[in-house]
Design a protein around this motif. Structure first.
Motif, mmCIF file in Angstrom:
data_model
loop_
_atom_site.group_PDB
_atom_site.id
_atom_site.type_symbol
_atom_site.label_atom_id
_atom_site.label_comp_id
_atom_site.label_asym_id
_atom_site.label_seq_id
_atom_site.Cartn_x
_atom_site.Cartn_y
_atom_site.Cartn_z
ATOM 1 N N HIS A 1 11.148 -14.594 0.891
ATOM 2 C CA HIS A 1 11.039 -15.282 2.182
ATOM 3 C C HIS A 1 10.416 -14.361 3.223
ATOM 4 O O HIS A 1 9.468 -14.731 3.923
ATOM 5 N N ARG A 2 10.946 -13.168 3.323
ATOM 6 C CA ARG A 2 10.474 -12.225 4.335
ATOM 7 C C ARG A 2 9.011 -11.813 4.074
ATOM 8 O O ARG A 2 8.205 -11.756 4.992
ATOM 9 N N LEU A 3 8.681 -11.542 2.816
ATOM 10 C CA LEU A 3 7.318 -11.116 2.480
ATOM 11 C C LEU A 3 6.321 -12.254 2.694
ATOM 12 O O LEU A 3 5.260 -12.052 3.301
ATOM 13 N N LEU A 4 6.660 -13.447 2.234
ATOM 14 C CA LEU A 4 5.732 -14.572 2.385
ATOM 15 C C LEU A 4 5.608 -15.004 3.839
ATOM 16 O O LEU A 4 4.532 -15.444 4.271
ATOM 17 N N HIS B 1 8.764 -5.019 -8.431
ATOM 18 C CA HIS B 1 7.519 -4.319 -8.768
ATOM 19 C C HIS B 1 6.318 -4.961 -8.073
ATOM 20 O O HIS B 1 5.550 -4.281 -7.386
ATOM 21 N N HIS B 2 6.175 -6.268 -8.221
ATOM 22 C CA HIS B 2 4.992 -6.926 -7.655
ATOM 23 C C HIS B 2 5.109 -7.172 -6.153
ATOM 24 O O HIS B 2 4.093 -7.142 -5.456
ATOM 25 N N ARG B 3 6.317 -7.375 -5.641
ATOM 26 C CA ARG B 3 6.451 -7.465 -4.176
ATOM 27 C C ARG B 3 6.040 -6.147 -3.535
ATOM 28 O O ARG B 3 5.411 -6.130 -2.479
ATOM 29 N N GLY B 4 6.366 -5.039 -4.185
ATOM 30 C CA GLY B 4 5.947 -3.736 -3.665
ATOM 31 C C GLY B 4 4.442 -3.612 -3.603
ATOM 32 O O GLY B 4 3.897 -3.017 -2.666
ATOM 33 N N GLN B 5 3.758 -4.183 -4.570
ATOM 34 C CA GLN B 5 2.296 -4.152 -4.550
ATOM 35 C C GLN B 5 1.754 -4.963 -3.375
ATOM 36 O O GLN B 5 0.830 -4.526 -2.681
ATOM 37 N N VAL B 6 2.321 -6.138 -3.146
ATOM 38 C CA VAL B 6 1.887 -6.951 -2.002
ATOM 39 C C VAL B 6 2.190 -6.214 -0.706
ATOM 40 O O VAL B 6 1.370 -6.192 0.224
ATOM 41 N N HIS B 7 3.345 -5.591 -0.640
ATOM 42 C CA HIS B 7 3.738 -4.821 0.537
ATOM 43 C C HIS B 7 2.696 -3.751 0.838
ATOM 44 O O HIS B 7 2.260 -3.584 1.983
ATOM 45 N N ALA B 8 2.276 -3.034 -0.191
ATOM 46 C CA ALA B 8 1.258 -1.987 -0.009
ATOM 47 C C ALA B 8 -0.078 -2.586 0.403
ATOM 48 O O ALA B 8 -0.775 -2.025 1.265
ATOM 49 N N MET B 9 -0.451 -3.715 -0.199
ATOM 50 C CA MET B 9 -1.714 -4.350 0.180
ATOM 51 C C MET B 9 -1.685 -4.836 1.623
ATOM 52 O O MET B 9 -2.707 -4.778 2.319
ATOM 53 N N LEU B 10 -0.538 -5.298 2.092
ATOM 54 C CA LEU B 10 -0.427 -5.734 3.489
ATOM 55 C C LEU B 10 -0.715 -4.586 4.454
ATOM 56 O O LEU B 10 -1.218 -4.821 5.560
ATOM 57 N N VAL C 1 -1.555 -7.428 9.465
ATOM 58 C CA VAL C 1 -0.154 -7.856 9.395
ATOM 59 C C VAL C 1 0.701 -6.695 8.898
ATOM 60 O O VAL C 1 0.451 -6.137 7.825
ATOM 61 N N ALA C 2 1.704 -6.337 9.668
ATOM 62 C CA ALA C 2 2.591 -5.238 9.276
ATOM 63 C C ALA C 2 3.455 -5.652 8.086
ATOM 64 O O ALA C 2 4.027 -6.747 8.080
ATOM 65 N N PRO C 3 3.569 -4.789 7.072
ATOM 66 C CA PRO C 3 4.457 -5.102 5.952
ATOM 67 C C PRO C 3 5.909 -5.173 6.451
ATOM 68 O O PRO C 3 6.345 -4.318 7.220
#
Length: 191
Positions: free
Chosen positions: A19-22, A144-153, A158-160
């Motif tokens: 929720h928070r990431l999306l 694992h994959h949320r961390g990748q999106v976090h890094a890409m952000l 947009v702040a991660p």
């Protein structure tokens, strides 16, 4: 805390983190959402699509075992198309539905049933895992994959978002707005 309750809190954490990431990703333009980036999957869009399709795959297997049904005959069906959602809005809705399915599944777990074996057909091969191991794998896959999106952000305007404010009592206020948005309470998570 029992192991089955811990897995339920992991499912809630999973839903909250998604929720928070999306919610943060909704702040991207469509071009930023689709832009090529350095990671295992080449964009935020591709990575988020992968998360939801893998969730569908594993949640289906868990629910089928629970109902006493045979494994899904074609595991590739969950990945066709590879990127079923073109927009973040569509992904957010689908991920939320998957997260609620996983929470509901974990809510029905008991410690004495965590050793039951879930079978997944992978072509001519049958993968067999206990419920506990399959859930542990699914949660690690998500992280694992949320961390990748976090890094890409971090390479966008947009702040991660902070994704580690779920388990600690001291972070209660930091997650309060998200819990309200999700319709959850602290009592649901910890009791």
């Amino acid at each position: 805390m029992t192991l089955s309750h811990y897995l339920l809190t992991q499912a809630y954490n999973n839903g909250w983190s998604n929720h928070r990431l999306l919610k943060a990703c909704l702040g991207l333009t469509q071009a930023e959402f689709e832009a090529p980036r350095t990671s295992f999957f080449p964009s935020i869009k591709a990575t988020l699509n992968h998360i939801v399709t893998v969730d569908w795959f594993y949640i289906d297997a868990l629910e089928r075992e629970e109902r006493g049904e045979a494994p899904h005959p074609d595991y590739l069906a969950f990945f066709d198309p590879e990127h079923p959602f073109a927009t973040c809005e569509g992904l957010k809705a689908a991920q939320s539905t998957a997260d609620l399915r996983l929470i509901d599944y974990c809510r029905r777990l008991s410690d004495d049933a965590l050793g039951r074996v879930v079978t997944i057909r992978r072509g001519d091969m049958a993968q067999r895992e206990t419920r506990a191991r399959l859930l542990a794998h699914l949660f690690v896959h998500q992280v694992h994959h949320r961390g990748q999106v976090h890094a890409m952000l971090a390479g966008t305007p947009v702040a991660p978002p902070q994704l580690d404010e779920f388990f600690s009592e001291m972070d209660r206020q930091a997650r309060a707005d998200d819990l309200r948005e999700l319709g959850w309470t602290e009592a649901m998570l910890w009791c």
